[in-house]
Design a protein around this motif. Structure first.
Motif, PDB file in Angstrom:
ATOM      1  N   ASP A   1      -8.591  26.172  26.590  1.00  0.00           N
ATOM      2  CA  ASP A   1      -8.035  25.032  27.318  1.00  0.00           C
ATOM      3  C   ASP A   1      -6.889  25.544  28.180  1.00  0.00           C
ATOM      4  OD1 ASP A   1      -7.111  22.666  28.299  1.00  0.00           O
ATOM      5  OD2 ASP A   1      -6.614  21.771  26.358  1.00  0.00           O
ATOM      6  N   LEU A   2      -7.165  25.759  29.464  1.00  0.00           N
ATOM      7  CA  LEU A   2      -6.156  26.325  30.357  1.00  0.00           C
ATOM      8  C   LEU A   2      -5.262  25.262  30.987  1.00  0.00           C
ATOM      9  CD1 LEU A   2      -8.121  29.136  32.232  1.00  0.00           C
ATOM     10  CD2 LEU A   2      -7.054  29.168  29.973  1.00  0.00           C
ATOM     11  N   ALA A   3      -5.620  23.988  30.834  1.00  0.00           N
ATOM     12  CA  ALA A   3      -4.847  22.928  31.494  1.00  0.00           C
ATOM     13  C   ALA A   3      -3.365  22.959  31.136  1.00  0.00           C
ATOM     14  CB  ALA A   3      -5.457  21.564  31.171  1.00  0.00           C
ATOM     15  N   PRO A   4      -2.981  23.171  29.867  1.00  0.00           N
ATOM     16  CA  PRO A   4      -1.552  23.167  29.559  1.00  0.00           C
ATOM     17  C   PRO A   4      -0.839  24.480  29.847  1.00  0.00           C
ATOM     18  CG  PRO A   4      -2.802  23.394  27.541  1.00  0.00           C
ATOM     19  CD  PRO A   4      -3.804  23.187  28.644  1.00  0.00           C
ATOM     20  N   VAL A   5      -1.571  25.548  30.171  1.00  0.00           N
ATOM     21  CA  VAL A   5      -0.927  26.854  30.324  1.00  0.00           C
ATOM     22  C   VAL A   5       0.159  26.848  31.399  1.00  0.00           C
ATOM     23  CG1 VAL A   5      -1.309  29.286  30.899  1.00  0.00           C
ATOM     24  CG2 VAL A   5      -2.888  28.106  29.351  1.00  0.00           C
ATOM     25  N   PRO A   6      -0.043  26.192  32.563  1.00  0.00           N
ATOM     26  CA  PRO A   6       1.052  26.166  33.548  1.00  0.00           C
ATOM     27  C   PRO A   6       2.288  25.399  33.083  1.00  0.00           C
ATOM     28  CG  PRO A   6      -1.049  25.688  34.603  1.00  0.00           C
ATOM     29  CD  PRO A   6      -1.282  25.630  33.125  1.00  0.00           C
ATOM     30  N   LEU A   7       2.177  24.690  31.952  1.00  0.00           N
ATOM     31  CA  LEU A   7       3.296  23.894  31.452  1.00  0.00           C
ATOM     32  C   LEU A   7       4.133  24.632  30.418  1.00  0.00           C
ATOM     33  CD1 LEU A   7       1.366  20.530  30.900  1.00  0.00           C
ATOM     34  CD2 LEU A   7       2.640  21.246  32.941  1.00  0.00           C
ATOM     35  N   ILE A   8       3.668  25.789  29.949  1.00  0.00           N
ATOM     36  CA  ILE A   8       4.346  26.451  28.842  1.00  0.00           C
ATOM     37  C   ILE A   8       5.282  27.545  29.345  1.00  0.00           C
ATOM     38  CG2 ILE A   8       2.428  25.926  27.295  1.00  0.00           C
ATOM     39  CD1 ILE A   8       1.593  28.892  27.517  1.00  0.00           C
ATOM     40  N   TYR A   9       5.999  28.135  28.402  1.00  0.00           N
ATOM     41  CA  TYR A   9       7.003  29.148  28.731  1.00  0.00           C
ATOM     42  C   TYR A   9       6.416  30.363  29.434  1.00  0.00           C
ATOM     43  CZ  TYR A   9       5.290  32.029  24.883  1.00  0.00           C
ATOM     44  OH  TYR A   9       4.504  32.803  24.069  1.00  0.00           O
ATOM     45  N   MET A  10       5.101  30.616  29.263  1.00  0.00           N
ATOM     46  CA  MET A  10       4.472  31.779  29.870  1.00  0.00           C
ATOM     47  C   MET A  10       4.239  31.625  31.369  1.00  0.00           C
ATOM     48  SD  MET A  10       4.083  34.179  27.714  1.00  0.00           S
ATOM     49  CE  MET A  10       3.039  35.141  28.783  1.00  0.00           C
ATOM     50  N   GLN A  11       4.398  30.419  31.894  1.00  0.00           N
ATOM     51  CA  GLN A  11       4.087  30.190  33.298  1.00  0.00           C
ATOM     52  C   GLN A  11       4.945  31.049  34.230  1.00  0.00           C
ATOM     53  OE1 GLN A  11       1.831  29.071  34.998  1.00  0.00           O
ATOM     54  NE2 GLN A  11       2.599  28.426  36.996  1.00  0.00           N
ATOM     55  N   GLU A  12       6.170  31.319  33.850  1.00  0.00           N
ATOM     56  CA  GLU A  12       7.034  32.145  34.698  1.00  0.00           C
ATOM     57  C   GLU A  12       6.426  33.526  34.914  1.00  0.00           C
ATOM     58  OE1 GLU A  12      11.656  33.798  34.862  1.00  0.00           O
ATOM     59  OE2 GLU A  12      11.037  32.393  33.299  1.00  0.00           O
ATOM     60  N   THR A  13       5.736  34.035  33.900  1.00  0.00           N
ATOM     61  CA  THR A  13       5.077  35.334  34.011  1.00  0.00           C
ATOM     62  C   THR A  13       3.701  35.220  34.648  1.00  0.00           C
ATOM     63  OG1 THR A  13       6.238  36.200  32.077  1.00  0.00           O
ATOM     64  CG2 THR A  13       4.175  37.283  32.690  1.00  0.00           C
ATOM     65  N   LEU A  14       2.916  34.240  34.207  1.00  0.00           N
ATOM     66  CA  LEU A  14       1.525  34.147  34.638  1.00  0.00           C
ATOM     67  C   LEU A  14       1.382  33.627  36.067  1.00  0.00           C
ATOM     68  CD1 LEU A  14      -0.003  32.639  31.372  1.00  0.00           C
ATOM     69  CD2 LEU A  14      -0.046  35.025  32.109  1.00  0.00           C
ATOM     70  N   GLN A  15       2.240  32.692  36.450  1.00  0.00           N
ATOM     71  CA  GLN A  15       2.209  32.108  37.798  1.00  0.00           C
ATOM     72  C   GLN A  15       0.850  31.499  38.116  1.00  0.00           C
ATOM     73  OE1 GLN A  15       3.838  34.854  40.756  1.00  0.00           O
ATOM     74  NE2 GLN A  15       5.235  35.714  39.236  1.00  0.00           N
ATOM     75  N   PHE A  16       0.292  30.778  37.142  1.00  0.00           N
ATOM     76  CA  PHE A  16      -0.970  30.083  37.366  1.00  0.00           C
ATOM     77  C   PHE A  16      -0.753  28.911  38.316  1.00  0.00           C
ATOM     78  CE2 PHE A  16      -3.472  31.169  33.222  1.00  0.00           C
ATOM     79  CZ  PHE A  16      -3.523  32.490  33.625  1.00  0.00           C
ATOM     80  N   THR A  17      -1.808  28.557  39.031  1.00  0.00           N
ATOM     81  CA  THR A  17      -1.791  27.359  39.864  1.00  0.00           C
ATOM     82  C   THR A  17      -2.741  26.340  39.255  1.00  0.00           C
ATOM     83  OG1 THR A  17      -3.513  28.306  41.282  1.00  0.00           O
ATOM     84  CG2 THR A  17      -1.225  28.611  41.963  1.00  0.00           C
ATOM     85  N   PRO A  18      -2.453  25.050  39.404  1.00  0.00           N
ATOM     86  CA  PRO A  18      -3.320  24.016  38.810  1.00  0.00           C
ATOM     87  C   PRO A  18      -4.748  24.108  39.333  1.00  0.00           C
ATOM     88  CG  PRO A  18      -1.239  23.079  39.532  1.00  0.00           C
ATOM     89  CD  PRO A  18      -1.279  24.484  40.059  1.00  0.00           C
TER      90      PRO A  18
END
Length: 218
Positions: A201-218
């Motif tokens: 489930d990738l939907a919440p990944v941009p919302l978590i602390y890892m987003q600063e590193t991953l830089q995912f886009t919705p």
């Protein structure tokens, strides 16, 4: 700290906790150090073909682990291979860390069971986006299918596995429409897969602390 619901009833702290596996396994550094300690012995115990290129970028390499001595290739093109089943392993690390060399220890389980092991390296996020990581893994699968006979493998018994981010990548490989990527690639190129602790489930990944590193886009 924001304690308002952020995703499916989780606030920021609760959602971060669900995705923070290192906090759940505080001895993770010691575990990985133990894996690394086995690397030299694995290279001595098995036949290996290391840093084989499967794509144009420097990161697109894979390692092949075989019994020692390695089985011979068939005498002529088109002959039945009688080759080994092949497991292609896609490593984890939240898409942004780890390397194929961290997983040499897996050969100790696969090779004595009669399978060839392929461990895939790929470029890491955020130097590339997730679509490119998936593309590279697909290229590694296609390379393995096309070259299996050369290292004594059976292209018709190709399996894929991975853990964590590699579990997600395993699922992506199993849902791929392979003939769209090459006329020589059958739809059932992958005969089975094992996705261990995958992030599906990738939907919440941009919302978590890892987003600063991953830089995912919705």
């Amino acid at each position: 700290m924001n304690d308002a619901p952020l995703y499916q009833g989780y606030d920021q702290a609760g959602l971060d906790a669900q995705y923070n596996n290192r906090a759940r396994v505080p001895e993770h550094a010691d575990i990985h150090a133990g894996y690394q300690a086995q690397a030299d012995a694995v290279l001595a115990d098995f036949d290996t073909r290391l840093d084989v290129s499967y794509g144009p970028s420097a990161e697109e390499t894979l390692d092949i682990y075989l019994p020692k001595p390695a089985p011979p290739a068939p005498a002529k093109e088109g002959a039945p291979t009688g080759g080994m089943p092949i497991n292609v392993f896609l490593h984890g690390g939240y898409w942004f860390s780890r390397h194929k060399n961290d997983y040499r220890f897996l050969a100790r389980g696969m090779i004595p069971s009669g399978a060839a092991l392929i461990v895939v390296n790929y470029a890491l996020v955020p130097s590339v986006d997730l679509d490119e990581v998936v593309r590279q893994c697909r290229a590694a699968i296609a390379w393995t299918y096309r070259n299996a006979v050369d290292f004594g493998g059976d292209p018709n018994r190709l399996f894929v596995s991975g853990h964590s981010a590699g579990g997600h990548l395993t699922a992506m490989m199993m849902s791929t429409v392979w003939p769209a990527l090459g006329d020589d690639l059958p739809d059932n190129i992958i005969k089975g897969g094992c996705a261990l602790s995958g992030i599906f489930d990738l939907a919440p990944v941009p919302l978590i602390y890892m987003q600063e590193t991953l830089q995912f886009t919705p």
